[in-house]
Design a protein around this motif. Structure first.
Motif, PDB file in Angstrom:
ATOM      1  N   LEU A  33      -5.634 -11.114   6.230  1.00 53.56           N
ATOM      2  CA  LEU A  33      -5.004  -9.802   6.066  1.00 53.56           C
ATOM      3  C   LEU A  33      -3.548  -9.852   6.496  1.00 53.56           C
ATOM      4  CD1 LEU A  33      -5.302  -6.824   5.367  1.00 53.56           C
ATOM      5  CD2 LEU A  33      -6.212  -6.419   7.674  1.00 53.56           C
ATOM      6  N   ARG A  34      -3.262 -10.528   7.586  1.00 53.38           N
ATOM      7  CA  ARG A  34      -1.884 -10.632   8.071  1.00 53.38           C
ATOM      8  C   ARG A  34      -1.019 -11.445   7.115  1.00 53.38           C
ATOM      9  NH1 ARG A  34      -0.986 -12.496  14.171  1.00 53.38           N
ATOM     10  NH2 ARG A  34      -1.869 -10.423  14.471  1.00 53.38           N
ATOM     11  N   LEU A  35      -1.586 -12.514   6.543  1.00 48.82           N
ATOM     12  CA  LEU A  35      -0.824 -13.308   5.574  1.00 48.82           C
ATOM     13  C   LEU A  35      -0.375 -12.444   4.394  1.00 48.82           C
ATOM     14  CD1 LEU A  35      -2.683 -16.756   5.322  1.00 48.82           C
ATOM     15  CD2 LEU A  35      -0.341 -16.355   6.104  1.00 48.82           C
ATOM     16  N   HIS A  36      -1.271 -11.616   3.885  1.00 45.43           N
ATOM     17  CA  HIS A  36      -0.932 -10.747   2.756  1.00 45.43           C
ATOM     18  C   HIS A  36       0.167  -9.766   3.141  1.00 45.43           C
ATOM     19  CE1 HIS A  36      -1.320  -8.421  -0.850  1.00 45.43           C
ATOM     20  NE2 HIS A  36      -1.920  -7.394  -0.273  1.00 45.43           N
ATOM     21  N   PHE A  37       0.063  -9.174   4.324  1.00 44.63           N
ATOM     22  CA  PHE A  37       1.077  -8.222   4.780  1.00 44.63           C
ATOM     23  C   PHE A  37       2.441  -8.893   4.892  1.00 44.63           C
ATOM     24  CE2 PHE A  37       3.591  -6.077   7.964  1.00 44.63           C
ATOM     25  CZ  PHE A  37       3.384  -4.727   7.717  1.00 44.63           C
ATOM     26  N   MET A  83       2.586   3.618   6.783  1.00 47.97           N
ATOM     27  CA  MET A  83       2.796   2.770   7.951  1.00 47.97           C
ATOM     28  C   MET A  83       1.698   2.956   8.989  1.00 47.97           C
ATOM     29  SD  MET A  83       5.954   2.706  10.703  1.00 47.97           S
ATOM     30  CE  MET A  83       5.353   4.166  11.563  1.00 47.97           C
ATOM     31  N   VAL A  84       1.402   4.204   9.343  1.00 46.21           N
ATOM     32  CA  VAL A  84       0.409   4.445  10.385  1.00 46.21           C
ATOM     33  C   VAL A  84      -0.964   3.954   9.932  1.00 46.21           C
ATOM     34  CG1 VAL A  84      -0.704   6.192  11.818  1.00 46.21           C
ATOM     35  CG2 VAL A  84       1.729   6.400  11.284  1.00 46.21           C
ATOM     36  N   ALA A  85      -1.267   4.116   8.648  1.00 46.37           N
ATOM     37  CA  ALA A  85      -2.552   3.639   8.136  1.00 46.37           C
ATOM     38  C   ALA A  85      -2.602   2.111   8.112  1.00 46.37           C
ATOM     39  CB  ALA A  85      -2.801   4.191   6.734  1.00 46.37           C
ATOM     40  N   LEU A  86      -1.550   1.474   7.618  1.00 45.25           N
ATOM     41  CA  LEU A  86      -1.543   0.012   7.506  1.00 45.25           C
ATOM     42  C   LEU A  86      -1.562  -0.659   8.874  1.00 45.25           C
ATOM     43  CD1 LEU A  86       1.000  -0.403   4.570  1.00 45.25           C
ATOM     44  CD2 LEU A  86      -1.459  -0.872   4.492  1.00 45.25           C
ATOM     45  N   PHE A 144      -5.996   3.996   4.214  1.00 46.68           N
ATOM     46  CA  PHE A 144      -5.756   2.560   4.320  1.00 46.68           C
ATOM     47  C   PHE A 144      -5.922   1.896   2.967  1.00 46.68           C
ATOM     48  CE2 PHE A 144      -7.035  -1.841   5.027  1.00 46.68           C
ATOM     49  CZ  PHE A 144      -6.043  -2.283   5.884  1.00 46.68           C
ATOM     50  N   SER A 145      -6.976   2.231   2.251  1.00 46.56           N
ATOM     51  CA  SER A 145      -7.207   1.657   0.925  1.00 46.56           C
ATOM     52  C   SER A 145      -6.063   1.986  -0.022  1.00 46.56           C
ATOM     53  CB  SER A 145      -8.533   2.179   0.347  1.00 46.56           C
ATOM     54  OG  SER A 145      -9.621   1.835   1.170  1.00 46.56           O
TER      55      SER A 145
END
Length: 331
Positions: free
Chosen positions: A65-69, A190-193, A304-305
């Motif tokens: 997940l972090r790699l994608h972000f 931002m808050v959701a991600l 989030f989705s």
């Protein structure tokens, strides 16, 4: 309260007018059916591999997940974060927010090998990351969303943009909001991600200043904070242990849920950048969102989705290719 909202609106307006076109996108380029004929089992292959990885170690979910972000915040979601340094290309892996922090590249390699065996030269590394990030979230209890695909892999990377564009744990709220707005993402996004930190871990080097500085200021009203703070300090000494890690959601680190927001309300956010969303004097909007996502997990999952799809649709306007190896451009 009104003046705080005015400042946020003004800052976001200025930034929005100056931001680069990193999210310029032809909607027809990304579709749910992009691989339906050329590689119909692509998503199934990614899912099967992710199931193995997460079963072996639930922390692998956070890695993908972090790699994608971090990929999407530099040049768009184009797989540039995966590129190794070569004699003619300087990649992004040594950027301040990536070095010693981003992991999981070997997992990407394994998924890519499976995809290449099934349908050579078809599925991009950028799409691989977007699908794997979704599956990572689902496999640890988070929401499912449909991932539009058809991204191209970058032929270039940018160490400078990685250093400048990726948010850092030490930054304040206005800077954080500006960085998301520069990518076409709102404060709500931002808050959701950032809620993805419910399954993340942070290096001591990224939260040391917080626990030996601002933590007591933002947490002193909560009696449980002292015990939590002492425990975190054992993991992260003042003068050593940079690579020691702590969960950003100590309540349920292996489950994708909304407990992370409860910690912010308690003043126990591990990273300064996370706690800013609740504690900043300029954060009336973000604090309200933190309250809502803690009170309503369904609302958090839905936003989030939606925000993950929105972030995933940021493309590299320079185009690209379908890499055979995610670490290197094609020759």
């Amino acid at each position: 309260m009104a003046s705080s909202k005015f400042i946020l609106i003004f800052v976001c307006f200025i930034i929005g007018s100056l931001m680069r076109s990193t999210n310029a996108q032809d909607p027809s380029k990304l579709t749910l059916e992009y691989y339906s004929k050329t590689c119909p089992h692509a998503q199934e292959i990614v899912r099967t591999e992710m199931e193995c990885f997460v079963r072996a170690d639930p922390r692998n979910a956070a890695l993908l997940l972090r790699l994608h972000f971090h990929d999407c915040f530099v040049q768009g979601c184009d797989g540039s974060v995966l590129l190794d340094d070569t004699e003619i290309l300087i990649g992004e892996k040594q950027a301040e927010q990536n070095v010693n922090s981003l992991k999981g590249f070997d997992l990407v390699d394994k998924i890519k090998e499976k995809l290449e065996a099934e349908c050579p030269g078809v599925v991009t590394c950028a799409d691989l990351l977007a699908i794997a990030a979704r599956d990572a979230v689902v496999l640890v209890g988070g929401p499912y969303w449909h991932v539009p695909v058809g991204r191209l892999d970058a032929k270039e990377a940018s160490l400078d943009l990685a250093n400048n564009d990726i948010p850092t744990p030490q930054q304040g709220l206005l800077t954080l909001i500006s960085k998301f707005w520069a990518k076409g993402l709102s404060a709500t996004d931002m808050v959701a991600l950032v809620g993805s930190h419910t399954i993340g871990f942070a290096r001591c080097a990224n939260y040391r200043d917080r626990i030996y500085g601002d933590f007591e200021h933002t947490s002193k009203y909560n009696p449980s904070s002292e015990a939590y703070l002492n425990k975190v300090k054992e993991t992260c000494p003042l003068d050593s242990g940079d690579d020691n890690i702590s969960a950003m959601d100590y309540a349920s680190p292996a489950a994708f849920d909304n407990a992370f927001y409860d910690q912010l309300i308690r003043g126990e956010g591990l990273l300064n950048s996370d706690q800013e969303m609740w504690s900043s004097v300029l954060g009336s909007q973000t604090a309200d969102l933190v309250n809502k996502y803690w009170a309503d997990p369904g609302l958090f999952f839905k936003q989030f989705s939606d925000s993950m799809v929105k972030m995933g649709n940021i493309t590299n306007p320079e185009g690209g290719e379908v890499r055979k190896n995610c670490r290197f451009v094609n020759t």
